[in-house]
Write an enzyme that holds these catalytic residues in place. Structure first.
Site, PDB file in Angstrom:
ATOM      1  N   ASN A   7      28.200  15.859  -8.554  1.00 13.35           N
ATOM      2  CA  ASN A   7      28.685  15.085  -7.424  1.00 13.35           C
ATOM      3  C   ASN A   7      29.938  14.315  -7.834  1.00 13.35           C
ATOM      4  O   ASN A   7      30.350  14.336  -9.000  1.00 13.35           O
ATOM      5  CB  ASN A   7      27.581  14.151  -6.920  1.00 13.35           C
ATOM      6  CG  ASN A   7      27.684  13.895  -5.436  1.00 13.35           C
ATOM      7  OD1 ASN A   7      28.770  13.750  -4.898  1.00 13.35           O
ATOM      8  ND2 ASN A   7      26.537  13.835  -4.773  1.00 13.35           N
TER       9      ASN A   7
ATOM     10  N   HIS B 207      32.002   5.398 -31.859  1.00 13.89           N
ATOM     11  CA  HIS B 207      33.044   4.791 -32.684  1.00 13.89           C
ATOM     12  C   HIS B 207      32.422   4.151 -33.916  1.00 13.89           C
ATOM     13  O   HIS B 207      31.252   3.795 -33.925  1.00 13.89           O
ATOM     14  CB  HIS B 207      33.828   3.773 -31.864  1.00 13.89           C
ATOM     15  CG  HIS B 207      34.483   4.400 -30.669  1.00 13.89           C
ATOM     16  ND1 HIS B 207      35.642   5.128 -30.755  1.00 13.89           N
ATOM     17  CD2 HIS B 207      34.117   4.441 -29.364  1.00 13.89           C
ATOM     18  CE1 HIS B 207      35.964   5.584 -29.564  1.00 13.89           C
ATOM     19  NE2 HIS B 207      35.046   5.175 -28.696  1.00 13.89           N
TER      20      HIS B 207
END
Length: 184
Positions: free
Chosen positions: A85, A115
């Protein structure tokens, strides 16, 4: 011979995301995404040509509503009849595999990169990426966030707004933050 940052990323090793080759790949993805997001709807072409050319693989009759965003696109594999969607984002620094007939609600976010926890190394762009796999016949509700390294089994349901931090077994329904299984 030392590996390139792209080779390190693809091998699942720590790599620097601030790299010219990776920047070129992200730019190519941005161009394909821009073309996809600004094209006229075409019922004869359920998956836009720019995304079809960008993705690693795709099955038949996939539909990705606009707007859509991905980081690289080259790491995305779609089965048959996948539906996304509007507002879905896939940050595919690692392989993202989505099985047949799987549906993603609006604003679903799939993240592969993690990270570095050391702030100095994080500032240098050091990260590692883990694959995300969604099985066949999975239903992901609107606003779900799927974190790096998770797998969601065939036929599972993830309730709207959930944050998936660990694997979801096949046929299970999970909700909440972090996502937890509902009693059967």
């Amino acid at each position: 011979m030392s590996q390139t940052e792209r080779q390190k990323m693809q091998a699942g090793d720590w790599y620097c995301c601030i790299d010219s080759e990776l920047s070129v790949l992200r730019h190519q993805a941005r161009l394909a995404v821009h073309q996809h997001n600004h094209r006229a709807p075409d019922p004869s072409e359920p998956l836009s040509s720019p995304l079809a050319a960008l993705f690693a693989e795709h099955g038949q009759n996939c539909l990705i509503e606009t707007p859509f965003h991905c980081a690289y696109g080259i790491n995305i594999t779609l089965g048959h009849q996948v539906y996304m969607n509007s507002g879905c984002t896939i940050l595919d620094s690692a392989p993202v595999r989505i099985g047949d007939r799987t549906m993603l609600g609006p604003n679903v976010q799939i993240y592969c990169a993690q990270h570095h926890k050391d702030k100095a190394l994080r500032a240098e762009g050091l990260e590692i990426a883990y694959p995300v796999t969604l099985g066949s016949d999975v239903w992901i509700g609107g606003g779900v966030i799927i974190l790096p390294g998770t797998s969601i089994g065939d036929g599972a349901i993830v309730g709207a707004g959930a944050v998936v931090t660990r694997d979801v077994e096949a046929g299970v329904t999970v909700v909440g933050n972090p996502a937890r299984a509902l009693p059967r």
